[in-house]
Write a protein that holds these residues in place. Structure first.
Motif, PDB file in Angstrom:
ATOM      1  N   TYR A   1       1.128   8.716  -1.509  1.00  0.00           N
ATOM      2  CA  TYR A   1       1.997   9.770  -2.051  1.00  0.00           C
ATOM      3  C   TYR A   1       3.178  10.090  -1.143  1.00  0.00           C
ATOM      4  O   TYR A   1       4.236  10.486  -1.612  1.00  0.00           O
ATOM      5  N   TRP A   2       3.035   9.921   0.154  1.00  0.00           N
ATOM      6  CA  TRP A   2       4.096  10.279   1.103  1.00  0.00           C
ATOM      7  C   TRP A   2       5.160   9.190   1.248  1.00  0.00           C
ATOM      8  O   TRP A   2       6.191   9.419   1.876  1.00  0.00           O
ATOM      9  N   ALA A   3       4.914   8.009   0.687  1.00  0.00           N
ATOM     10  CA  ALA A   3       5.847   6.901   0.909  1.00  0.00           C
ATOM     11  C   ALA A   3       6.149   6.102  -0.360  1.00  0.00           C
ATOM     12  O   ALA A   3       6.682   5.000  -0.259  1.00  0.00           O
ATOM     13  N   LEU A   4       5.840   6.652  -1.525  1.00  0.00           N
ATOM     14  CA  LEU A   4       6.079   5.911  -2.763  1.00  0.00           C
ATOM     15  C   LEU A   4       7.523   5.423  -2.824  1.00  0.00           C
ATOM     16  O   LEU A   4       8.457   6.182  -2.587  1.00  0.00           O
ATOM     17  N   GLY A   5       7.673   4.144  -3.118  1.00  0.00           N
ATOM     18  CA  GLY A   5       9.001   3.567  -3.248  1.00  0.00           C
ATOM     19  C   GLY A   5       9.672   3.200  -1.938  1.00  0.00           C
ATOM     20  O   GLY A   5      10.814   2.725  -1.946  1.00  0.00           O
TER      21      GLY A   5
ATOM     22  N   ARG B   1      10.773  -2.253   1.912  1.00  0.00           N
ATOM     23  CA  ARG B   1      10.133  -3.179   2.852  1.00  0.00           C
ATOM     24  C   ARG B   1      10.825  -3.090   4.213  1.00  0.00           C
ATOM     25  O   ARG B   1      10.168  -3.115   5.252  1.00  0.00           O
ATOM     26  N   GLU B   2      12.147  -2.994   4.193  1.00  0.00           N
ATOM     27  CA  GLU B   2      12.913  -2.907   5.444  1.00  0.00           C
ATOM     28  C   GLU B   2      12.487  -1.679   6.261  1.00  0.00           C
ATOM     29  O   GLU B   2      12.323  -1.759   7.478  1.00  0.00           O
ATOM     30  N   THR B   3      12.285  -0.547   5.600  1.00  0.00           N
ATOM     31  CA  THR B   3      11.857   0.667   6.295  1.00  0.00           C
ATOM     32  C   THR B   3      10.465   0.489   6.901  1.00  0.00           C
ATOM     33  O   THR B   3      10.220   0.878   8.043  1.00  0.00           O
TER      34      THR B   3
ATOM     35  N   ASP C   1       1.182   7.326   8.323  1.00  0.00           N
ATOM     36  CA  ASP C   1       0.919   6.162   7.477  1.00  0.00           C
ATOM     37  C   ASP C   1      -0.528   5.686   7.562  1.00  0.00           C
ATOM     38  O   ASP C   1      -0.804   4.484   7.509  1.00  0.00           O
ATOM     39  N   VAL C   2      -1.455   6.626   7.655  1.00  0.00           N
ATOM     40  CA  VAL C   2      -2.876   6.266   7.649  1.00  0.00           C
ATOM     41  C   VAL C   2      -3.263   5.907   6.219  1.00  0.00           C
ATOM     42  O   VAL C   2      -3.105   6.716   5.304  1.00  0.00           O
ATOM     43  N   TYR C   3      -3.737   4.697   6.042  1.00  0.00           N
ATOM     44  CA  TYR C   3      -4.070   4.213   4.700  1.00  0.00           C
ATOM     45  C   TYR C   3      -5.310   3.324   4.771  1.00  0.00           C
ATOM     46  O   TYR C   3      -5.386   2.427   5.616  1.00  0.00           O
ATOM     47  N   VAL C   4      -6.257   3.577   3.875  1.00  0.00           N
ATOM     48  CA  VAL C   4      -7.450   2.742   3.734  1.00  0.00           C
ATOM     49  C   VAL C   4      -7.438   2.182   2.317  1.00  0.00           C
ATOM     50  O   VAL C   4      -7.288   2.934   1.342  1.00  0.00           O
TER      51      VAL C   4
ATOM     52  N   TRP D   1       0.830  -1.213   0.000  1.00  0.00           N
ATOM     53  CA  TRP D   1       0.000   0.000   0.000  1.00  0.00           C
ATOM     54  C   TRP D   1       0.858   1.255   0.000  1.00  0.00           C
ATOM     55  O   TRP D   1       0.666   2.155  -0.809  1.00  0.00           O
ATOM     56  N   LEU D   2       1.787   1.321   0.954  1.00  0.00           N
ATOM     57  CA  LEU D   2       2.584   2.542   1.113  1.00  0.00           C
ATOM     58  C   LEU D   2       3.516   2.771  -0.074  1.00  0.00           C
ATOM     59  O   LEU D   2       3.633   3.894  -0.572  1.00  0.00           O
TER      60      LEU D   2
END
Length: 143
Positions: free
Chosen positions: A32-36, A39-41, A79-82, A26-27
């Protein structure tokens, strides 16, 4: 903490229920705030944070949020994501309200978040624009 809505959605702070692979997807592909983001992060963020997951009636994860806090004076809701198929059902507002309520006993001075386009969602949970943004500063990594 666990809460269940009348429509069957369940909210939980049980970190063992978080599907880190799904949250990473998702992220890294749609937020938009976490594109790319790696996985480790994402894994490190989950380990070091208070996690909130929302699950449908079948138990599948459909939303996520995390809080970074000292549980004494400050918290950052991030990281609020729906998931797209579950948007428009008030899950983001429910998540923000659950975070607010979960943190209330700590009597934190402030809970901060940043949003580009969901001001109305957070306003329903009591968040307001920063009263003195000129006091805030940021140190951003450039690479």
């Amino acid at each position: 903490m666990t809460a269940i809505r009348e429509d069957g959605y369940e909210l939980s702070t049980d970190a063992s229920r978080i599907d880190v692979g799904l949250v990473h997807h998702w992220l890294s592909t749609d937020a938009y705030w976490a594109l790319g983001v790696s996985r480790e992060t994402v894994e490190q963020g989950v380990r070091a944070s208070l996690n909130f997951g929302v699950f449908d009636a079948a138990g599948a994860q459909v939303a996520y949020a995390r809080v970074v806090s000292d549980l004494a004076t400050f918290a950052w809701l991030c990281d609020v994501y729906v998931a797209p198929a579950h948007r428009g059902r008030g899950l983001g507002t429910w998540l923000a309200g659950a975070v607010r309520d979960h943190l209330a006993p700590y009597r934190l001075r402030r809970i901060l978040l940043a949003t580009q386009d969901a001001h109305g969602v957070y306003a329903k949970a009591g968040f307001t624009p920063l009263p003195n943004p000129e006091r805030m500063m940021v140190l951003s990594r450039t690479s």
